[in-house]
Design an enzyme around this catalytic site. Sequence first.
Site, short mmCIF file in Angstrom:
data_model
loop_
_atom_site.label_atom_id
_atom_site.label_comp_id
_atom_site.label_asym_id
_atom_site.label_seq_id
_atom_site.Cartn_x
_atom_site.Cartn_y
_atom_site.Cartn_z
N GLN A 19 0.80 -1.12 -0.03
CA GLN A 19 -0.15 0.09 -0.13
C GLN A 19 0.91 1.02 0.00
OE1 GLN A 19 -1.79 -1.20 4.05
NE2 GLN A 19 -1.62 1.06 4.30
N CYS A 25 -5.49 0.61 4.01
CA CYS A 25 -5.44 -0.96 4.22
C CYS A 25 -6.62 -1.60 4.26
CB CYS A 25 -4.57 -1.16 5.65
SG CYS A 25 -5.48 -0.07 6.73
N HIS A 162 -5.76 -0.95 11.74
CA HIS A 162 -5.19 -1.52 10.71
C HIS A 162 -5.97 -2.79 10.10
CE1 HIS A 162 -2.41 -2.34 7.55
NE2 HIS A 162 -1.89 -3.37 8.10
N ASN A 182 -0.60 -9.32 5.14
CA ASN A 182 -0.74 -8.01 5.32
C ASN A 182 -0.56 -7.29 3.86
OD1 ASN A 182 -0.63 -5.39 6.51
ND2 ASN A 182 1.21 -5.73 7.88
#
Lengths: 214, 86
Positions: A19, A25, A162, A182
């Site tokens: 990102q 996110c 997150h 992630n």
Amino acid sequence: LPLRFDWRDKNLVTSVKNQMDCGACWAFSIVDTVESAYAIKGQPLMELSVQQVIDCSYMDNGCNGGSTLSALKWLYQSQSKLVRSSVYPFKSRTGSCHYFPATEFGVSIKGYKAYELSGLEDEMMRVLIHNGPLAVIVDALSWQDYLGGIIQHHCSSGHSNHAVLVVGYDTSGDIPYWIVKNSWGTSWGIKGYVHIKMGVNICGIADFVAYPEM
Amino acid sequence: SFQEIFGSKYPAPRRLLEERYKVFLESVERHKYLNGFRQSAGDAFYGINPFSDLSAEEFSHIHLKSYPAMKDDYIVPNKTTSRENA
């Protein structure tokens, strides 16, 4: 429930994305869930446009932040079709929403679910297996320095900040852990993934769980 | 080496580079602190990664930008039923 389960083993998870300096996110994790859910339905696994969600999910703030649930609401209520990432590529900044003709290929969702599963991580395992990878919102402040291993300490719940994707779990060893994808690139963590201890809501992993229905 | 490995680029003034280096050294100290809590080989370990030139505040401001919806929007399954099923 199996001792170990990982949607990557079935080739139903796309590659780790980055990102960069864009705080989206929430969009990355939701697009990840749609990519996997679409493939689980027997369709080809493909990368869909994160930038489209960043630009068009009007209840969120693009690269300045957002919520996984409001992104799912926007996808469902507008019946927007997520186009391929190659058609609407990531720019690392919020832009104007681009609309496509109805003939353009895209993936839409038929519904969505959102659960609070703290204290019910066995239920979360079941939801993961039956429905596909799960978008969750965690407290990731301590993830800044993470290199590998299972996070068991210094990661509290209650300050969710997150969004990531739970793709599997492993309970076969001494410490059972969630396998989490992630969106900070492959040079972070375990080739872009992080392992989080199961059963005690570490990082608040079970507090805000969501997924699309295809 | 950090800049070469992670592709970080800084503006020319030396003062800015020195500020970043100071932040980097603080990160290294934080790694030592966090690794001090490790009890077994499987425990998480911490060290230099792409975010080591950011302070905790900068990291949070740039990368931690998601938030949950209203708590009421999330379904809480019946815990008693779930445990009975288990």
